[in-house]
Write an enzyme that holds these catalytic residues in place. Structure first.
Site, mmCIF file in Angstrom:
data_model
loop_
_atom_site.group_PDB
_atom_site.id
_atom_site.type_symbol
_atom_site.label_atom_id
_atom_site.label_comp_id
_atom_site.label_asym_id
_atom_site.label_seq_id
_atom_site.Cartn_x
_atom_site.Cartn_y
_atom_site.Cartn_z
ATOM 1 C CD1 TRP A 288 -0.930 2.299 2.320
ATOM 2 C CD2 TRP A 288 -2.800 1.738 1.239
ATOM 3 N NE1 TRP A 288 -1.805 3.349 2.434
ATOM 4 C CE2 TRP A 288 -2.964 3.028 1.784
ATOM 5 C CE3 TRP A 288 -3.857 1.160 0.512
ATOM 6 C CZ2 TRP A 288 -4.141 3.758 1.628
ATOM 7 C CZ3 TRP A 288 -5.024 1.895 0.364
ATOM 8 C CH2 TRP A 288 -5.162 3.177 0.919
ATOM 9 C CG ASN B 47 -1.474 6.865 2.761
ATOM 10 O OD1 ASN B 47 -1.000 5.856 3.227
ATOM 11 N ND2 ASN B 47 -1.720 7.905 3.515
ATOM 12 C CG ASP B 48 -0.574 11.218 2.632
ATOM 13 O OD1 ASP B 48 -1.508 10.589 2.148
ATOM 14 O OD2 ASP B 48 -0.654 11.852 3.693
ATOM 15 C CD GLN C 98 2.338 8.253 5.853
ATOM 16 O OE1 GLN C 98 1.498 7.892 6.665
ATOM 17 N NE2 GLN C 98 3.600 8.448 6.210
ATOM 18 N NE ARG D 280 -3.997 13.688 10.028
ATOM 19 C CZ ARG D 280 -5.121 13.745 10.737
ATOM 20 N NH1 ARG D 280 -5.063 13.808 12.046
ATOM 21 N NH2 ARG D 280 -6.301 13.739 10.129
ATOM 22 C CG ASP D 281 -0.240 15.375 7.685
ATOM 23 O OD1 ASP D 281 0.250 14.332 8.155
ATOM 24 O OD2 ASP D 281 -1.436 15.480 7.359
ATOM 25 C CD GLU E 181 -5.967 14.115 6.642
ATOM 26 O OE1 GLU E 181 -5.682 13.234 7.453
ATOM 27 O OE2 GLU E 181 -6.355 13.869 5.489
HETATM 28 C C1 FRU Z 1 -3.537 11.992 4.522
HETATM 29 C C2 FRU Z 1 -3.155 11.383 5.864
HETATM 30 C C3 FRU Z 1 -2.246 12.284 6.651
HETATM 31 C C4 FRU Z 1 -1.558 11.328 7.565
HETATM 32 C C5 FRU Z 1 -1.374 10.125 6.684
HETATM 33 C C6 FRU Z 1 -1.490 8.812 7.388
HETATM 34 O O1 FRU Z 1 -3.858 11.033 3.552
HETATM 35 O O2 FRU Z 1 -4.319 11.060 6.588
HETATM 36 O O3 FRU Z 1 -2.924 13.313 7.344
HETATM 37 O O4 FRU Z 1 -0.342 11.840 8.032
HETATM 38 O O5 FRU Z 1 -2.379 10.206 5.697
HETATM 39 O O6 FRU Z 1 -1.185 7.760 6.530
#
Ligand code: FRU
Length: 495
Positions: free
Chosen positions: A36, A38-39, A55, A167-168, A224
């Site tokens: 997987w 993501n970001d 991620q 976060r982030d 976010e």
């Molecule tokens: C955005 C998010 C971020 C977080 C991450 C967790 O897609 O939710 O805010 O840091 O993904 O995987």
């Protein structure tokens, strides 16, 4: 501890990542080594190379306790996979190492700043997910967490801020002040989502500076993945408003990707908002992050998926999650302009050009097809009369297709993947207001095996979408209700 969890992830991805063939992946879009993604995280230029982290859960095609995956590149186009950079190994990050950014530290080490999430229990037995900002230092391959983590904690926020939605961090360095700044996403009881600004003289000691902008309960409860930059005379903040109500065609309900334009007062650290827009009008666009290249271009990456569609994994998939093709950002008339990274032009093969083709019934043009394509179509009325609709279909065979339809009377561009062969009932349509420019509509369409990104009128608007249609569906066709005249420029993309 770190070595155990990280070694396990590295071993796993080396074993199973190598079983995924190049044919099973997109041609020019980034995917996870295995499992997987993501970001995009930590997009940076370090020691002569572009670094891109993401991620990452190597163990399944589903979101779970996050790691950081890692790739490097010399041109943002050809990526080399490196071993995973971080695992959620410390007690303060037992729920995952979440999104963050990167910069070169004064001593020459590569610095990662990220959100650590700790899963623990409140006194009443309910779960709490404490989010803090942490550091890791490395040499471009191996990273060590700072022993005094965390460096930013929610108790440094203004009163009424959440400790579970903080976060982030996106870091940058202000030369003139010799100071590091970071925007961070936050959530407040009173106003909903906010973007807060922190600063540090040395990377280790941080203080809260100001709240730059907030939802005022109109754009979601949490913001976010913020980022902030200046282009031309305009300051931009990008962010993700979560769980908002739909607003016209600009924002759909749920989680959106947005940007505000305005003026950032560098002395008082206030931001006066002028406008708010959607960052992308497709279905699959989330978590953007930018960086500046050595030659001064502001480049943006993003996750080409959304939390809403994260279950739409095709059966048997060994990877899930793609990034958009990197975009060059600029400003025009106070709005953000996004164009595909110009390096892609060197990978365009087999050019096919058509000029002034009159289209009425569904038309295929010899040489115009494929699933790894850079296609530009310019659409004009034939003679004085405006056509009623113009449809471009891609990834087409006798059963499936994905379409873009332009309706000039309503100034509407509609994307539809309802018949693209998804096995899930998911969001498949989105519409955007699109205006004529210089008497025509220009669509630049980047098709890769599992996605289509469209750039309208030289980057004024974009639509990013995943499609998982079988790869034998390669057709591209054009159709008008009434008559239209088009120019077509088509290349095959080969890295
Ligand atoms: C955005 C998010 C971020 C977080 C991450 C967790 O897609 O939710 O805010 O840091 O993904 O995987």
């Amino acid at each position: 501890m770190e070595t155990d969890l990280l070694a396990k992830a590295r071993e796993y991805e080396a074993k199973y990542g190598s079983l995924i063939t190049a044919e099973e992946r997109p041609v020019y879009h980034v995917t996870p080594t295995v499992g997987w993604l993501n970001d995009p995280n930590g997009l940076s230029y370090y020691d002569g190379k572009y670094h891109l982290f993401y991620q990452y859960n190597p163990y399944a095609t589903a979101w779970d306790t996050m790691h950081w995956g890692h790739l490097v590149s010399e041109d943002l186009l050809h990526w080399k996979r490196l071993p995973a950079a971080m695992a959620p190994a410390e007690p303060y990050e037992n729920y995952g190492v979440w999104s963050g950014s990167a910069i070169t530290a004064p001593d020459g080490r590569h610095l990662l700043i990220y959100t650590a999430v700790e899963d623990s229990l409140n006194e009443d037995g309910s779960r709490k997910f404490l989010q803090t900002q942490c550091l890791a230092f490395g040499d471009g391959v191996n990273y060590v967490k700072y022993e005094k983590n965390p460096v930013i904690t929610p108790d440094m926020l203004p009163e009424g801020s959440s400790s579970m939605d903080f976060r982030d961090p996106k870091i940058w360095y202000e030369e003139e002040e010799a100071c590091y700044y970071s925007v961070i996403g936050s959530s407040t009881e009173k106003y909903g989502g906010t973007v807060v600004l922190f600063r540090s003289p040395d990377l280790f000691h941080w203080e809260y500076v100001s709240t730059l902008d907030k939802s005022n309960n109109a754009y979601g409860y949490m913001w976010e993945c913020p980022d902030m930059f200046r282009l031309g005379d305009t300051d931009f903040i990008t962010f993700l408003p979560m769980k908002m109500f739909a607003k016209g065609l600009e924002f759909h309900s749920g989680n959106n990707a947005a940007y505000v334009t305005g003026t950032y007062d560098r002395k008082n650290h206030t931001f006066i908002r002028r406008n708010i827009f959607s960052l992308d009008y497709g279905i699959d666009f989330y978590a953007p992050q930018t960086m500046v290249t050595p030659d001064g271009r502001r480049i943006m990456s993003a996750w080409m998926q959304t939390p809403e569609t994260k279950e739409a994994v095709m059966p048997g998939a060994k990877w899930f999650g793609q990034l958009i093709f990197p975009r060059e950002l600029s400003e025009r008339n106070g709005k953000l302009i996004q164009r595909p990274l110009r390096e892609l032009e060197a990978c365009r093969k087999d050019p096919v050009f058509y000029e002034d083709v009159c289209v009425m019934d569904r038309t295929r043009l010899p040489g115009v097809e494929g699933r790894s394509v850079d296609l530009t179509v310019r659409i004009r009325p034939a003679g004085g009369e405006m056509y009623r609709k113009f449809i471009v279909r891609i990834a087409e065979d006798e059963e499936f297709y994905t379409s873009f339809t332009y309706d000039p009377a309503e100034s509407l561009l509609s994307f539809d993947r309802s018949y693209s062969g998804f096995m899930h009932y998911i969001l498949s349509e989105r519409k955007a207001h699109v205006r004529y420019r210089n008497g025509e509509i220009e669509l630049r369409i980047l098709i890769d095996r599992y996605s289509v990104e469209i750039f309208v009128n030289d980057g004024e608007q974009t639509m990013s979408n995943t499609i998982y249609t079988r790869q034998t569906a390669k057709g591209i066709s054009f159709e008008a209700a009434g008559a239209a005249v088009i120019d077509v420029e088509k290349y095959t993309i080969q890295l």
